[in-house]
Enzyme design. Structure first.
Site, short mmCIF file in Angstrom:
data_model
loop_
_atom_site.label_atom_id
_atom_site.label_comp_id
_atom_site.label_asym_id
_atom_site.label_seq_id
_atom_site.Cartn_x
_atom_site.Cartn_y
_atom_site.Cartn_z
N GLU A 118 -8.48 3.09 -7.10
CA GLU A 118 -8.09 1.68 -6.96
C GLU A 118 -7.48 1.11 -8.23
O GLU A 118 -6.55 0.31 -8.17
CB GLU A 118 -9.29 0.85 -6.51
CG GLU A 118 -9.67 1.04 -5.04
CD GLU A 118 -10.46 2.30 -4.78
OE1 GLU A 118 -10.85 2.98 -5.75
OE2 GLU A 118 -10.70 2.62 -3.59
N GLU A 138 -4.78 3.79 0.13
CA GLU A 138 -5.42 5.02 0.60
C GLU A 138 -5.27 5.12 2.11
O GLU A 138 -5.69 4.22 2.84
CB GLU A 138 -6.90 4.99 0.19
CG GLU A 138 -7.07 4.99 -1.32
CD GLU A 138 -8.36 4.36 -1.81
OE1 GLU A 138 -9.22 4.04 -0.96
OE2 GLU A 138 -8.51 4.19 -3.03
N HIS A 194 -18.91 -2.16 2.30
CA HIS A 194 -18.03 -2.13 3.46
C HIS A 194 -18.10 -3.44 4.24
O HIS A 194 -17.51 -3.55 5.30
CB HIS A 194 -18.42 -0.98 4.40
CG HIS A 194 -18.28 0.37 3.79
ND1 HIS A 194 -19.11 0.83 2.81
CD2 HIS A 194 -17.37 1.36 4.01
CE1 HIS A 194 -18.74 2.05 2.46
NE2 HIS A 194 -17.70 2.39 3.16
N PHE A 252 -14.51 -1.70 -2.19
CA PHE A 252 -13.71 -0.73 -2.94
C PHE A 252 -12.77 -1.41 -3.93
O PHE A 252 -12.08 -0.75 -4.71
CB PHE A 252 -12.87 0.14 -2.00
CG PHE A 252 -13.67 0.95 -1.01
CD1 PHE A 252 -15.05 0.89 -0.97
CD2 PHE A 252 -13.02 1.77 -0.09
CE1 PHE A 252 -15.77 1.62 -0.03
CE2 PHE A 252 -13.73 2.51 0.83
CZ PHE A 252 -15.10 2.43 0.86
#
Lengths: 343, 331
Positions: A76, A45, A145, A102
């Site tokens: 993903e 991405e 994150h 992610f």
């Protein structure tokens, strides 16, 4: 066919050995790998036009073309699955997962497909994919994150996991991972990507250490710190601080997280008698638990204290104001060293 | 954008092609009937999901494919394997868990794979296959070899995120990919009329900017024509297609399924809709094939499956050493 390269790739080895951050070293490594092998593709991405949210793929699409650096939709599972299909047809895809958390939407494809195709095909099929995962905290972000999901994957046979902690390793380990015929999950300490003080001279003509080997970074006699990724820096700082107070600590960078290379750790523990395993990941059923189990098995009569651990908490990763409390730091490491020394 | 095809003409298949198609469908049918019988004896380990009733789909699609092309399959994958050229003898051994199997006895019914045939694998994960096909299709596109990738998946998988991600990816990248939704009416025990939030799975194609086609899955010729159009388009750079094949599976979701969720549809399908019966009637009535030629195929297939079972039963089991082999390429 997709668009041809806009111009010939720049040569990376024509200038003197540069001083690089971890982030730049990874970028140079990708460039070198793409120059060396036309089957190497990058996908993920925002990796193309943007150069990745952390700019690790900066400039690569411009130089190698859209057919080799592919921007993907946000998907993903689709990214990992597509990479598997490419790999079984002879390509060497390098997938970027934008942030550690992610990777979970792609977890099934990694664990159920990527890890098992070689075994399932009597070894006929090779799936040489690298999945780059920026991991760990310290950037003021939140859960998804800032996580350390490595133990979720080290539990799966068929995957190799490595983590770099410095620019020289970043440069060589990523290229070695791309050349490896097994799938490799490559964990990058994102908070150190652009830390100028960690810059190192990266000599593209040097001979690198083997990829799947741990390394003693600092010799010591009183206790051993074993760690990886972003915590390596913390442990080295702790060892420097301890030395000022007359305590000699050995520091080992695991580098390979699965399969583990623990012989240097066993050797060290037989010398120091004390081991502290340090990681940002939660402690329960983690790499540090595995290390503790195996060290007590192999070094039982050498241990002067139980194997102790300094880790993240067994909680979801916390928001910014709690982050410093959550992450292993110099004080927690030194405090745990004291516990081991006074046991 | 969705269209329903009426039964087409016999098309371009010559007698040899028709006989090949019949042999493939017949092999799948007899293979599955035999696995059904043998499973009942308790000698076959694990779970098996049988493809009987659905033969026209795998055969109608794969009869267009060659060595450039790859397919991804499902937990109900025996038919796709056979149609893509995987050796039924090795497959039977795999289902028996034996060392001579397609995967050394380390895959089992749900993971038969043979990459040398472009068969990426049956798949125990519902929706596991479509992303892989985006990859092989992208590889074919990059290599410019005219190859296509075909993802077979069921009505259950049509609701999985992986499938929807893949439809989007294939369209965004204009991949030579064909998505074959095999709608046999039930995801395990859950009816697709309830679980699919559209009248047809193929209706979803419009949302991904690709053609969607619905075909009668009991009709080999209908599948063959729809797949032929989609595959030709893909080979020529025209991008992906979603084909929904509607039919009924003859056995339960898995062997042992009590099937309390459905009633008389199987008996009706076997009697009135069966793809093998319809194929035989059609090609003999049209004079394209003699009934005796089909009978010969029946005997040859029966002998093949008999020997496959005999060999599978006699084959050695894998060992502990096999278990620790091929986890990694290098150690």
């Amino acid at each position: 066919m997709m668009a041809a390269p806009a111009k010939a790739p720049e040569r990376s080895a024509t200038t003197a050995a540069p001083q690089l951050t971890i982030g730049k070293a990874l970028n140079h490594a990708l460039r070198a790998a793409m120059e060396a092998d036309p089957k190497v593709l990058i996908m993920g991405e925002d990796v193309g036009k943007l150069g990745g949210v952390f700019r690790i793929t900066d400039g690569l699409q411009k130089d190698f073309g859209e057919h080799r650096v592919l921007d993907t939709p946000l998907a993903e599972s689709g990214i990992i699955g597509t990479a598997i299909g490419l790999a079984v047809r002879g390509f060497r895809p390098v997938c970027e997962i934008q942030f550690d958390g992610f990777v979970f939407p792609g977890f099934d494809q990694i664990v159920s497909q990527l890890a098992k195709l070689h075994f399932r095909s009597q070894g006929k099929v090779k799936v040489p994919i690298v999945v780059r995962i920026p991991f760990g905290g310290g950037i003021g972000a939140v859960e998804h994150h800032s996580e350390s999901p490595e133990s979720l994957f080290s539990h799966t046979a068929g995957l190799r996991l490595v983590s770099c902690s410095n620019p020289v390793d970043a440069y060589w380990m990523l290229q070695q991972a791309i050349r490896c015929d097994d799938p490799v999950l490559f964990f990058e300490p994102k908070k150190l990507y652009h830390t100028g003080s960690l810059k190192e001279t990266v000599d593209p003509t040097a001979s690198p250490d083997p990829l799947f080997a741990s390394r003693v970074l600092r010799s010591g006699t009183a206790a051993t710190l074993v760690t990886y990724g972003p915590s390596v820096r913390v442990c080295l700082d702790a060892a420097i601080a301890a030395a000022e107070e007359g305590t000699s600590l050995e520091v080992i960078d695991l580098r390979t997280l699965s399969p583990l290379d623990l012989e240097p750790v066993f050797e060290s523990v037989r010398k120091t008698g004390r081991l502290i395993a340090v990681s940002e990941a939660p402690s329960e059923s983690s790499l540090t638990s595995e290390i503790a189990a195996r060290v007590q098995q192999e070094c039982f009569y050498s241990l002067e204290a139980p194997v102790l651990r300094v880790t993240g908490f067994d909680t979801p990763y916390p928001p910014t104001k709690l982050e410093e409390y959550y992450l292993p730091d110099l004080d927690r490491v030194l405090h745990t060293v004291d516990r081991a020394l006074t046991w | 954008m969705t269209e329903t095809l009426s039964t087409p003409a016999a098309g371009e298949l010559n007698a040899e092609g028709l006989l090949d198609a019949y042999r493939t469908m017949r092999t799948i049918r007899v293979f599955e009937e035999r696995v059904h019988d043998e499973f009942a004896t308790g000698e076959i380990p694990g779970f098996v999901h049988l493809y009987a009733g659905e033969e026209a789909s795998a055969t109608g699609v794969c009869s267009h494919l060659d060595a450039r092309d790859s397919i991804a399959s499902t937990h109900r994958g025996h038919g796709h394997c056979i149609a893509k050229g995987v050796d039924p003898v090795e497959m039977m051994a795999e289902i028996y868990g034996k060392r001579t199997g397609s995967c050394h006895g380390k895959g089992g019914s749900m993971h038969i794979a043979d990459l040398s045939k472009g068969m990426l694998g049956a798949n125990g994960i519902v929706g596991g296959g479509p992303p892989l096909i985006c990859g092989t299709a992208l590889a074919a596109k990059q290599q410019n070899n005219g190859g296509v990738g075909v993802a077979f998946f069921g009505d259950g998988a049509s609701n999985q995120g992986t499938t929807l991600e893949s439809l989007n990816l294939a369209s965004v990248w204009n991949l030579p990919a064909i998505f074959v939704a095999e709608n046999n009416g039930y995801a395990e025990a859950t009816a697709s009329t309830w679980s699919v939030a559209a009248d047809n799975i193929a209706d979803r194609a419009a949302g991904f900017g690709m053609p969607g086609v619905i075909v009668d899955g009991f009709d080999f010729f209908a599948v063959h024509e729809a797949a032929g159009e989609a595959i030709s388009r893909a080979r020529e750079g025209g991008g992906p297609t979603l084909i929904e094949v509607k039919f009924t599976r003859y056995f339960g979701h898995f062997e042992g399924d009590q099937q309390a969720y459905r009633a008389d549809e199987v008996a009706n399908a076997r009697d009135k809709l069966d793809c093998l019966k319809r194929f035989r009637a059609r090609v003999t009535e049209s004079g394209q094939l003699e009934s005796s030629a089909l009978d010969t195929v029946d005997s040859e297939v029966a002998a093949l499956i008999e020997s496959a079972v005999t060999e599978a039963k006699a084959a050695p089991k894998p060992t502990g050493v096999d278990l620790e082999t091929d986890v990694y390429v290098s150690y």
